[in-house]
Motif scaffolding. Structure first.
Motif, PDB file in Angstrom:
ATOM      1  N   ALA A  20       4.738 -53.572   6.889  1.00 36.07           N
ATOM      2  CA  ALA A  20       3.573 -52.736   6.682  1.00 36.07           C
ATOM      3  C   ALA A  20       3.303 -51.780   7.847  1.00 36.07           C
ATOM      4  CB  ALA A  20       2.722 -53.506   6.600  1.00 36.07           C
ATOM      5  N   GLY A  21       2.390 -51.102   7.013  1.00 38.98           N
ATOM      6  CA  GLY A  21       2.113 -49.703   8.326  1.00 38.98           C
ATOM      7  C   GLY A  21       0.176 -49.340   7.906  1.00 38.98           C
ATOM      8  N   LEU A 131      11.473 -50.454   3.002  1.00 42.79           N
ATOM      9  CA  LEU A 131      10.351 -49.640   4.592  1.00 42.79           C
ATOM     10  C   LEU A 131      10.795 -49.957   5.676  1.00 42.79           C
ATOM     11  CD1 LEU A 131       8.286 -47.671   1.874  1.00 42.79           C
ATOM     12  CD2 LEU A 131      10.372 -46.648   2.167  1.00 42.79           C
ATOM     13  N   GLN A 133       8.579 -49.901   9.516  1.00 41.93           N
ATOM     14  CA  GLN A 133       6.981 -50.360   9.580  1.00 41.93           C
ATOM     15  C   GLN A 133       7.000 -48.665   9.637  1.00 41.93           C
ATOM     16  OE1 GLN A 133       7.354 -52.665  12.914  1.00 41.93           O
ATOM     17  NE2 GLN A 133       5.885 -53.590  11.994  1.00 41.93           N
ATOM     18  N   GLU A 135       8.140 -45.602   8.136  1.00 45.44           N
ATOM     19  CA  GLU A 135       8.184 -45.757   7.033  1.00 45.44           C
ATOM     20  C   GLU A 135       6.497 -45.740   6.049  1.00 45.44           C
ATOM     21  OE1 GLU A 135      12.621 -44.904   5.484  1.00 45.44           O
ATOM     22  OE2 GLU A 135      12.305 -46.915   5.594  1.00 45.44           O
ATOM     23  N   CYS A 136       6.890 -47.557   6.413  1.00 46.41           N
ATOM     24  CA  CYS A 136       5.142 -47.862   5.783  1.00 46.41           C
ATOM     25  C   CYS A 136       4.144 -46.889   6.346  1.00 46.41           C
ATOM     26  CB  CYS A 136       4.970 -49.189   5.946  1.00 46.41           C
ATOM     27  SG  CYS A 136       5.554 -49.815   4.831  1.00 46.41           S
ATOM     28  N   ARG A 137       4.133 -46.692   7.463  1.00 44.31           N
ATOM     29  CA  ARG A 137       2.625 -46.000   8.504  1.00 44.31           C
ATOM     30  C   ARG A 137       3.277 -44.456   7.429  1.00 44.31           C
ATOM     31  NH1 ARG A 137       1.374 -41.707  11.527  1.00 44.31           N
ATOM     32  NH2 ARG A 137      -1.510 -42.395  12.370  1.00 44.31           N
ATOM     33  N   ALA A 160      -0.288 -49.879   3.929  1.00 49.26           N
ATOM     34  CA  ALA A 160       0.992 -49.158   2.837  1.00 49.26           C
ATOM     35  C   ALA A 160       1.835 -50.739   2.927  1.00 49.26           C
ATOM     36  CB  ALA A 160       1.880 -48.757   3.208  1.00 49.26           C
ATOM     37  N   VAL A 161       2.557 -51.408   2.077  1.00 50.94           N
ATOM     38  CA  VAL A 161       3.454 -52.680   2.297  1.00 50.94           C
ATOM     39  C   VAL A 161       4.454 -52.502   1.561  1.00 50.94           C
ATOM     40  CG1 VAL A 161       3.405 -55.099   1.597  1.00 50.94           C
ATOM     41  CG2 VAL A 161       1.512 -54.156   2.928  1.00 50.94           C
ATOM     42  N   ALA A 162       5.221 -52.659   2.123  1.00 49.16           N
ATOM     43  CA  ALA A 162       6.405 -52.175   1.342  1.00 49.16           C
ATOM     44  C   ALA A 162       6.731 -53.775   0.973  1.00 49.16           C
ATOM     45  CB  ALA A 162       7.485 -52.341   2.129  1.00 49.16           C
TER      46      ALA A 162
END
Length: 189
Positions: A20-21, A131, A133, A135-137, A160-162
């Motif tokens: 996640a981010g 993704l 972390q 990329e999630c951010r 955002a959670v992958a």
């Protein structure tokens, strides 16, 4: 991943862990464990993300619910010694919810996005991709545009959670989809 809802709270459960981010704009009011989403930390996966009204009591209830089931980051010799990683954000001006009830109601139907808007806003997008972390951010930063497009101009926290499922979509495409999804979540109310 599972999604549980109760009045005033939405919980995304990822018992096996998920990357996640987060993006925070404005005053970071009513948040917990956001620093753990930084790519430089030891923790790589979250076990749940909580969006709630009022304060963060619902997040504490989710932590207790997961810990009772042995879900979390291992911290001791015994398998049951775990600390669930549960970042959360509260939308001020909304009614507080029951985190345990949301966990008990969780079903395998993760939405593309969820939004709670009060005096502040909180949002969550689920990205069908594998993704990092960082990329999630980046996805969370872009998803925040969905709030702006929908006219939500209060301080906001967006997660955002992958899903962890490989995708051929570029990061730019995933970012655009996330913004569209969050805009749609606001419109759906």
């Amino acid at each position: 991943m599972l999604v549980g809802r109760a009045p005033g709270v939405v919980v995304l459960l990822a018992p096996g862990g998920a990357v996640a981010g987060v993006d925070v704009r404005g005053a970071p009011v009513g948040t917990r464990e956001l620093d753990l989403l930084d790519p430089t930390t030891l923790v790589r996966h979250v076990h749940a993300v909580v969006l709630c009204g009022g304060g963060l009591a619902a997040a504490e209830e989710v932590v207790g619910w997961l810990a009772a089931r042995g879900v979390g980051f291992p911290v001791g010799a015994a398998p049951s010694e775990v600390v669930p990683i549960v970042p959360a954000a509260a939308a001020l001006g909304l009614v507080a919810g029951d985190g345990r009830a949301a966990c008990e109601a969780a079903r395998e139907e993760p939405p593309a996005a969820v939004a709670l808007v009060g005096d502040t806003a909180v949002g969550l997008v689920v990205v069908e991709a594998d993704l990092t972390q960082a990329e999630c951010r980046r996805v969370a930063v872009s998803a925040r545009d969905g709030f702006a497009r929908a006219g939500v101009l209060v301080p906001a926290t967006v997660f955002a959670v992958a899903s962890g499922v490989a995708s051929e979509a570029s990061l730019d495409v995933l970012c655009a989809r996330a913004a569209d999804a969050l805009e749609g979540a606001v419109a759906a109310g």
